[in-house]
Each structure stands twice: as C-alpha cells, then as structure tokens.
Design a protein around this motif. Structure first.
Motif, PDB file in Angstrom:
ATOM      1  N   LEU A 297      23.792 -38.876  -0.581  1.00  0.00           N
ATOM      2  CA  LEU A 297      25.016 -39.118  -1.340  1.00  0.00           C
ATOM      3  C   LEU A 297      25.454 -37.828  -2.022  1.00  0.00           C
ATOM      4  O   LEU A 297      24.617 -37.055  -2.499  1.00  0.00           O
ATOM      5  CB  LEU A 297      24.767 -40.180  -2.418  1.00  0.00           C
ATOM      6  CG  LEU A 297      24.273 -41.543  -1.960  1.00  0.00           C
ATOM      7  CD1 LEU A 297      23.994 -42.424  -3.177  1.00  0.00           C
ATOM      8  CD2 LEU A 297      25.275 -42.188  -1.041  1.00  0.00           C
ATOM      9  N   ASP A 298      26.767 -37.612  -2.088  1.00  0.00           N
ATOM     10  CA  ASP A 298      27.295 -36.493  -2.861  1.00  0.00           C
ATOM     11  C   ASP A 298      27.124 -36.831  -4.338  1.00  0.00           C
ATOM     12  O   ASP A 298      27.547 -37.903  -4.781  1.00  0.00           O
ATOM     13  CB  ASP A 298      28.771 -36.268  -2.544  1.00  0.00           C
ATOM     14  CG  ASP A 298      28.988 -35.739  -1.133  1.00  0.00           C
ATOM     15  OD1 ASP A 298      27.995 -35.488  -0.427  1.00  0.00           O
ATOM     16  OD2 ASP A 298      30.152 -35.584  -0.743  1.00  0.00           O
ATOM     17  N   ALA A 299      26.492 -35.935  -5.074  1.00  0.00           N
ATOM     18  CA  ALA A 299      26.224 -36.170  -6.493  1.00  0.00           C
ATOM     19  C   ALA A 299      26.573 -34.919  -7.294  1.00  0.00           C
ATOM     20  O   ALA A 299      25.713 -34.297  -7.911  1.00  0.00           O
ATOM     21  CB  ALA A 299      24.768 -36.569  -6.696  1.00  0.00           C
ATOM     22  N   GLY A 300      27.839 -34.554  -7.253  1.00  0.00           N
ATOM     23  CA  GLY A 300      28.291 -33.389  -8.018  1.00  0.00           C
ATOM     24  C   GLY A 300      27.784 -32.096  -7.421  1.00  0.00           C
ATOM     25  O   GLY A 300      28.198 -31.703  -6.349  1.00  0.00           O
TER      26      GLY A 300
ATOM     27  N   LEU B 201      14.413 -42.221  -1.746  1.00  0.00           N
ATOM     28  CA  LEU B 201      13.258 -41.518  -2.306  1.00  0.00           C
ATOM     29  C   LEU B 201      13.472 -41.120  -3.761  1.00  0.00           C
ATOM     30  O   LEU B 201      12.547 -40.621  -4.405  1.00  0.00           O
ATOM     31  CB  LEU B 201      12.947 -40.266  -1.474  1.00  0.00           C
ATOM     32  CG  LEU B 201      12.630 -40.509  -0.001  1.00  0.00           C
ATOM     33  CD1 LEU B 201      12.377 -39.190   0.713  1.00  0.00           C
ATOM     34  CD2 LEU B 201      11.447 -41.445   0.161  1.00  0.00           C
ATOM     35  N   ARG B 202      14.701 -41.294  -4.232  1.00  0.00           N
ATOM     36  CA  ARG B 202      15.086 -40.934  -5.608  1.00  0.00           C
ATOM     37  C   ARG B 202      14.809 -39.465  -5.912  1.00  0.00           C
ATOM     38  O   ARG B 202      14.171 -39.115  -6.905  1.00  0.00           O
ATOM     39  CB  ARG B 202      14.433 -41.854  -6.622  1.00  0.00           C
ATOM     40  CG  ARG B 202      14.919 -43.276  -6.456  1.00  0.00           C
ATOM     41  CD  ARG B 202      14.394 -44.179  -7.501  1.00  0.00           C
ATOM     42  NE  ARG B 202      14.880 -45.530  -7.235  1.00  0.00           N
ATOM     43  CZ  ARG B 202      14.874 -46.496  -8.097  1.00  0.00           C
ATOM     44  NH1 ARG B 202      14.408 -46.288  -9.313  1.00  0.00           N
ATOM     45  NH2 ARG B 202      15.335 -47.683  -7.779  1.00  0.00           N
ATOM     46  N   VAL B 203      15.333 -38.617  -5.032  1.00  0.00           N
ATOM     47  CA  VAL B 203      15.249 -37.177  -5.229  1.00  0.00           C
ATOM     48  C   VAL B 203      16.617 -36.551  -4.990  1.00  0.00           C
ATOM     49  O   VAL B 203      17.416 -37.066  -4.202  1.00  0.00           O
ATOM     50  CB  VAL B 203      14.196 -36.505  -4.304  1.00  0.00           C
ATOM     51  CG1 VAL B 203      12.790 -36.962  -4.648  1.00  0.00           C
ATOM     52  CG2 VAL B 203      14.504 -36.745  -2.846  1.00  0.00           C
ATOM     53  N   ALA B 204      16.870 -35.450  -5.680  1.00  0.00           N
ATOM     54  CA  ALA B 204      18.138 -34.735  -5.556  1.00  0.00           C
ATOM     55  C   ALA B 204      17.864 -33.306  -5.096  1.00  0.00           C
ATOM     56  O   ALA B 204      16.907 -32.672  -5.547  1.00  0.00           O
ATOM     57  CB  ALA B 204      18.879 -34.729  -6.890  1.00  0.00           C
TER      58      ALA B 204
ATOM     59  N   ASP C 149      15.191 -40.239 -12.390  1.00  0.00           N
ATOM     60  CA  ASP C 149      14.665 -41.424 -13.070  1.00  0.00           C
ATOM     61  C   ASP C 149      15.559 -42.638 -12.826  1.00  0.00           C
ATOM     62  O   ASP C 149      16.627 -42.539 -12.215  1.00  0.00           O
ATOM     63  CB  ASP C 149      14.466 -41.162 -14.560  1.00  0.00           C
ATOM     64  CG  ASP C 149      15.767 -40.923 -15.329  1.00  0.00           C
ATOM     65  OD1 ASP C 149      16.858 -41.302 -14.844  1.00  0.00           O
ATOM     66  OD2 ASP C 149      15.692 -40.352 -16.427  1.00  0.00           O
ATOM     67  N   GLU C 150      15.129 -43.786 -13.301  1.00  0.00           N
ATOM     68  CA  GLU C 150      15.832 -45.043 -13.046  1.00  0.00           C
ATOM     69  C   GLU C 150      17.261 -45.036 -13.584  1.00  0.00           C
ATOM     70  O   GLU C 150      18.188 -45.475 -12.899  1.00  0.00           O
ATOM     71  CB  GLU C 150      15.050 -46.213 -13.664  1.00  0.00           C
ATOM     72  CG  GLU C 150      15.703 -47.564 -13.464  1.00  0.00           C
ATOM     73  CD  GLU C 150      15.818 -47.993 -12.003  1.00  0.00           C
ATOM     74  OE1 GLU C 150      16.730 -48.766 -11.691  1.00  0.00           O
ATOM     75  OE2 GLU C 150      15.001 -47.564 -11.170  1.00  0.00           O
ATOM     76  N   ALA C 151      17.460 -44.529 -14.787  1.00  0.00           N
ATOM     77  CA  ALA C 151      18.806 -44.515 -15.385  1.00  0.00           C
ATOM     78  C   ALA C 151      19.758 -43.655 -14.568  1.00  0.00           C
ATOM     79  O   ALA C 151      20.895 -44.059 -14.306  1.00  0.00           O
ATOM     80  CB  ALA C 151      18.732 -44.018 -16.830  1.00  0.00           C
ATOM     81  N   GLU C 152      19.308 -42.477 -14.151  1.00  0.00           N
ATOM     82  CA  GLU C 152      20.171 -41.612 -13.367  1.00  0.00           C
ATOM     83  C   GLU C 152      20.403 -42.211 -11.977  1.00  0.00           C
ATOM     84  O   GLU C 152      21.500 -42.128 -11.433  1.00  0.00           O
ATOM     85  CB  GLU C 152      19.571 -40.208 -13.248  1.00  0.00           C
ATOM     86  CG  GLU C 152      20.513 -39.242 -12.565  1.00  0.00           C
ATOM     87  CD  GLU C 152      19.997 -37.814 -12.524  1.00  0.00           C
ATOM     88  OE1 GLU C 152      20.789 -36.944 -12.162  1.00  0.00           O
ATOM     89  OE2 GLU C 152      18.816 -37.571 -12.835  1.00  0.00           O
ATOM     90  N   HIS C 153      19.379 -42.823 -11.398  1.00  0.00           N
ATOM     91  CA  HIS C 153      19.533 -43.502 -10.104  1.00  0.00           C
ATOM     92  C   HIS C 153      20.629 -44.557 -10.182  1.00  0.00           C
ATOM     93  O   HIS C 153      21.484 -44.627  -9.302  1.00  0.00           O
ATOM     94  CB  HIS C 153      18.199 -44.133  -9.676  1.00  0.00           C
ATOM     95  CG  HIS C 153      18.309 -45.020  -8.482  1.00  0.00           C
ATOM     96  ND1 HIS C 153      18.442 -44.523  -7.199  1.00  0.00           N
ATOM     97  CD2 HIS C 153      18.334 -46.370  -8.374  1.00  0.00           C
ATOM     98  CE1 HIS C 153      18.524 -45.542  -6.361  1.00  0.00           C
ATOM     99  NE2 HIS C 153      18.459 -46.667  -7.053  1.00  0.00           N
TER     100      HIS C 153
END
Length: 72
Positions: free
Chosen positions: A29-32, A40-43, A63-67
């Motif tokens: 996903l595009d995330a800025g 995998l919850r990695v950027a 983390d969960e909030a940012e996810h």
C-alpha cells in the motif's frame, strides 16, 4: 502532506506496479513516504530521491494503531 505530494505517489507507475514485498512477494500500500505491507505489518521507506528501499532488514515494524490508520 497530500497523497499527490507523497514520495509513494511520485514513483513512476510502471516502477510502482513492479514493487512488491521482498519477503512475501505480495502487493504494498502507498503510505506517504513509505510502502506498507499490511500482512506482515512492515513499512519500507522511500528515500529523498524517490527510491524505495526494499530491503527486509531495513523494514520498519508497524504497531496496531498505525496499522489501523494505514488500512482504514
């Protein structure tokens, strides 16, 4: 920063289409200023020159909030 002004949005479409997670080979996903793998919850960061750093050992844990924010 608006989505149009993000580093992810500045990657040429043919390059962006080819970029996948180096670990699970899935879409990102595009995330800025990063590309995000919600599975995998990695950027993966995009450097100031607009080059995506697609190295698993340099990926940032999310983390969960940012996810939740990135997948909303």
């Amino acid at each position: 920063m608006s989505a149009e002004g993000s580093r992810a949005a500045q990657i040429k479409p043919f390059v962006r289409q080819a970029l996948v997670c180096p670990v699970d080979k899935g879409p990102l996903l595009d995330a800025g200023d990063e590309l995000y793998n919600p599975r995998l919850r990695v950027a993966y960061r995009i450097d100031a020159d607009g080059i995506a750093v697609m190295l698993a050992d340099e990926a940032r844990k999310v983390d969960e909030a940012e996810h939740q924010r990135l997948t909303a």
